[in-house]
Design a protein around this motif. Structure first.
Motif, PDB file in Angstrom:
ATOM      1  N   LYS A   2       2.733 -13.190  27.938  1.00 17.96           N
ATOM      2  CA  LYS A   2       2.648 -12.144  26.942  1.00 17.96           C
ATOM      3  C   LYS A   2       1.199 -11.827  26.595  1.00 17.96           C
ATOM      4  CE  LYS A   2       4.214 -10.888  22.303  1.00 17.96           C
ATOM      5  NZ  LYS A   2       5.028 -11.277  21.127  1.00 17.96           N
ATOM      6  N   VAL A   4      -1.224  -9.161  24.007  1.00 21.18           N
ATOM      7  CA  VAL A   4      -1.209  -8.238  22.877  1.00 21.18           C
ATOM      8  C   VAL A   4      -2.593  -7.616  22.742  1.00 21.18           C
ATOM      9  CG1 VAL A   4       0.582  -9.556  21.675  1.00 21.18           C
ATOM     10  CG2 VAL A   4      -1.834  -9.998  21.150  1.00 21.18           C
ATOM     11  N   THR A  20      -4.340 -13.293  24.871  1.00 26.56           N
ATOM     12  CA  THR A  20      -3.277 -13.973  25.612  1.00 26.56           C
ATOM     13  C   THR A  20      -3.423 -15.478  25.421  1.00 26.56           C
ATOM     14  OG1 THR A  20      -4.639 -14.069  27.615  1.00 26.56           O
ATOM     15  CG2 THR A  20      -3.112 -12.224  27.427  1.00 26.56           C
ATOM     16  N   ASN A  70       0.611  -5.789  31.052  1.00 23.55           N
ATOM     17  CA  ASN A  70       1.643  -6.577  30.375  1.00 23.55           C
ATOM     18  C   ASN A  70       1.509  -6.571  28.850  1.00 23.55           C
ATOM     19  OD1 ASN A  70       2.926  -7.518  32.779  1.00 23.55           O
ATOM     20  ND2 ASN A  70       1.214  -8.939  33.070  1.00 23.55           N
ATOM     21  N   GLN A  72       2.234  -5.990  25.261  1.00 29.15           N
ATOM     22  CA  GLN A  72       3.532  -5.681  24.668  1.00 29.15           C
ATOM     23  C   GLN A  72       3.443  -5.109  23.257  1.00 29.15           C
ATOM     24  OE1 GLN A  72       6.334  -8.918  24.995  1.00 29.15           O
ATOM     25  NE2 GLN A  72       5.602  -9.487  27.030  1.00 29.15           N
ATOM     26  N   SER A  73       2.331  -5.362  22.576  1.00 33.23           N
ATOM     27  CA  SER A  73       2.235  -4.871  21.201  1.00 33.23           C
ATOM     28  C   SER A  73       0.785  -4.651  20.810  1.00 33.23           C
ATOM     29  CB  SER A  73       2.911  -5.844  20.223  1.00 33.23           C
ATOM     30  OG  SER A  73       2.212  -7.076  20.180  1.00 33.23           O
ATOM     31  N   SER A 216       7.399   1.791  17.677  1.00 35.08           N
ATOM     32  CA  SER A 216       6.840   2.108  18.991  1.00 35.08           C
ATOM     33  C   SER A 216       5.837   3.252  18.897  1.00 35.08           C
ATOM     34  CB  SER A 216       7.958   2.496  19.960  1.00 35.08           C
ATOM     35  OG  SER A 216       8.828   1.418  20.181  1.00 35.08           O
ATOM     36  N   LYS A 229       6.300   3.243  29.334  1.00 37.41           N
ATOM     37  CA  LYS A 229       7.038   2.155  28.690  1.00 37.41           C
ATOM     38  C   LYS A 229       6.739   2.163  27.193  1.00 37.41           C
ATOM     39  CE  LYS A 229       3.605  -1.568  29.005  1.00 37.41           C
ATOM     40  NZ  LYS A 229       3.406  -3.000  29.318  1.00 37.41           N
ATOM     41  N   ILE A 231       5.557   0.511  23.725  1.00 41.54           N
ATOM     42  CA  ILE A 231       4.695  -0.537  23.189  1.00 41.54           C
ATOM     43  C   ILE A 231       4.820  -0.490  21.674  1.00 41.54           C
ATOM     44  CG2 ILE A 231       2.329  -1.360  22.906  1.00 41.54           C
ATOM     45  CD1 ILE A 231       1.690  -0.360  25.643  1.00 41.54           C
ATOM     46  N   GLU A 232       5.126  -1.633  21.069  1.00 37.96           N
ATOM     47  CA  GLU A 232       5.290  -1.686  19.633  1.00 37.96           C
ATOM     48  C   GLU A 232       3.950  -1.845  18.927  1.00 37.96           C
ATOM     49  OE1 GLU A 232       8.024  -4.862  18.760  1.00 37.96           O
ATOM     50  OE2 GLU A 232       9.694  -3.444  18.680  1.00 37.96           O
ATOM     51  N   GLN A 441       0.716 -11.426  16.104  1.00 35.94           N
ATOM     52  CA  GLN A 441       1.516 -10.734  17.124  1.00 35.94           C
ATOM     53  C   GLN A 441       2.162 -11.697  18.119  1.00 35.94           C
ATOM     54  OE1 GLN A 441      -0.071  -6.921  18.808  1.00 35.94           O
ATOM     55  NE2 GLN A 441      -1.971  -7.599  17.854  1.00 35.94           N
TER      56      GLN A 441
END
Length: 444
Positions: A2, A4, A20, A70, A72-73, A216, A229, A231-232, A441
């Protein structure tokens, strides 16, 4: 694995940082974009160039995703107090005014004719700094007729960025706690303060608390960034100092000292401490993401050193921060001057320090070595006074101070802190705000 993205904006610069965990569970931070948080001067007032800042933020997001697909947020934190007004259609009415714009003394006087400083402090626990949101809002509504000119709601800076990325309005608790508009014990908007100042209740929404809300990126933003895609955007603590203390563990006997443009020395407590002594000494109660209150002293911090460096470089002197410890150690002076809000907006820091020293001791200082030593001594003495008062008002025995932020790169500042505080010092992350933003996060 993950990843961020942390958007960490200070009053001088903003940056986009990928965070990360590696295979050994160590946090890795990679700065991928940095930009100045530009201001504009209009009618002798300073405003943030919001369209530029937003453009740089979007560029930072795009660049980060090119490096790490990758992600994600995203989390956003900024400095406190400042905000922007939205009109009935949700458009930004004008650039947000910067806290660096001096507020007339009469504005503070008018506010506290309606609610006394003592009563206000007992409710919200904020210091009475001229740049606080409460004074800015009062000025906007009563002197600039902002509501008659179309303003409907205000959003604090990190929430304004959040809104432009997600289309969702939030009023996050930690950033709102810098405003002078909350009830510190109830951790919500104070109806009393709004009523006393005749501020319309409708200009804000319900508070949102850290880690409770994710939205998002809008389809428009995704199209602009060529994303396919979702992303939050995570509701991390909006205030950078609230993020910073998430980067370290605090207990009942540990305090923190964040050294940046402002120095923030404090503790976490279960309840706000609104003893009237705090008014005179600039002690504030602000929200923490750990269901606690940050009780701390706000001190004009390494801004003094930044301003000296900038002034000397403008004068053609090739002096940088790494030279400061060498120069400071050459002086044997042990005196200090009082650091006040006056130092925040001065045009010539060297001249102000020299003048304050002469006023207090009737002696001149001229060498850079002496000017720096007095500056470091003055910071150290201010930290000492603040810690003693915090210990007294909180009835806590603070046995250790964790140092956070960019000041940890200044060896002479660390030596000065150890000398004046006379207690064990430990070093936390230099990138404290980004680290706290990332940890919030990554634990989701």
């Amino acid at each position: 694995m993950k990843s961020v993205l942390c958007l960490d904006l200070g009053a001088s610069s903003g940056r986009a940082v990928i965070a990360t965990y590696d295979n050994n569970n160590n946090l890795n931070l990679q700065e991928v974009h940095r930009f100045p948080t530009k201001t504009l001067l209009e009618n002798e007032k300073t405003y943030w160039d919001f369209s530029y800042i937003l453009k740089e933020i979007k560029f930072g997001i795009k660049k980060a995703l090119e490096i790490d697909e990758n992600i994600q947020s995203i989390g956003i934190d900024t400095w406190g107090c400042d905000y922007g007004w939205l009109d009935r259609d949700g458009n930004l009415l004008r650039n947000p005014r910067s806290y660096r714009t001096p507020m007339e003394e009469k504005i503070l006087q008018e506010v506290h004719e309606k609610i006394s400083m003592e009563d206000h402090y007992e409710i919200c626990g904020n210091g009475h700094f001229s740049f606080n949101s409460i004074y800015q809002l009062y000025y906007d509504i009563n002197y600039e007729n902002i509501l008659e000119n179309g303003a409907q709601e205000f959003l604090f800076m990190p929430n304004l960025i959040f809104y432009h990325l997600t289309g969702k309005k939030i009023w996050e608790y930690t950033i709102a706690s810098t405003s002078g508009l909350l009830n510190a014990q109830e951790r919500n908007w104070s109806k009393t303060i709004f009523q006393k100042l005749n501020l319309p209740w409708k200009i804000k929404g319900e508070l949102t608390y850290p880690n409770s809300t994710n939205y998002s990126l809008t389809e428009e933003i995704k199209k602009e960034l060529n994303l396919n895609k979702n992303i939050e955007v995570v509701c991390v603590p909006g205030h950078d100092s609230a993020c910073a203390i998430l980067s370290t563990k605090l207990n009942e006997e540990t305090g923190y000292l964040i050294n940046g443009t402002w120095s923030l020395l404090g503790i976490e407590t279960d309840r706000a401490i609104t003893n009237s002594l705090g008014i005179k000494k600039g002690l504030v109660n602000e929200g923490s993401a750990r269901n606690k209150i940050r009780f701390m002293s706000m001190i004009v911090g390494t801004w003094l050193l930044q301003s000296l460096r900038n002034h000397w470089r403008e004068q053609g002197e090739n002096i940088d921060f790494e030279d400061f410890p060498i120069l400071g150690k050459r002086s044997s002076l042990e005196e200090y001057i009082e650091i006040t809000e006056e130092f925040l907006n001065c045009k010539n820091m060297e001249s102000l320090i020299k003048n304050k020293y002469f006023e207090k001791y009737n002696q001149e200082i001229n060498s850079k070595e002496d000017i720096l030593k007095i500056t470091y001594n003055s910071l150290g003495n201010k930290y000492k006074e603040s810690l003693e008062l915090i210990k007294s008002l909180s009835n806590k025995n603070i046995n250790n101070i964790v140092l956070l932020g960019g000041g940890n790169q200044d060896s002479f500042l660390i030596e000065t802190i150890e000398k004046y505080l006379e207690c064990p010092i430990s070093l936390g992350p230099i990138e404290a705000s980004v680290t706290g933003n990332a940890l919030m996060q990554l634990k989701k």
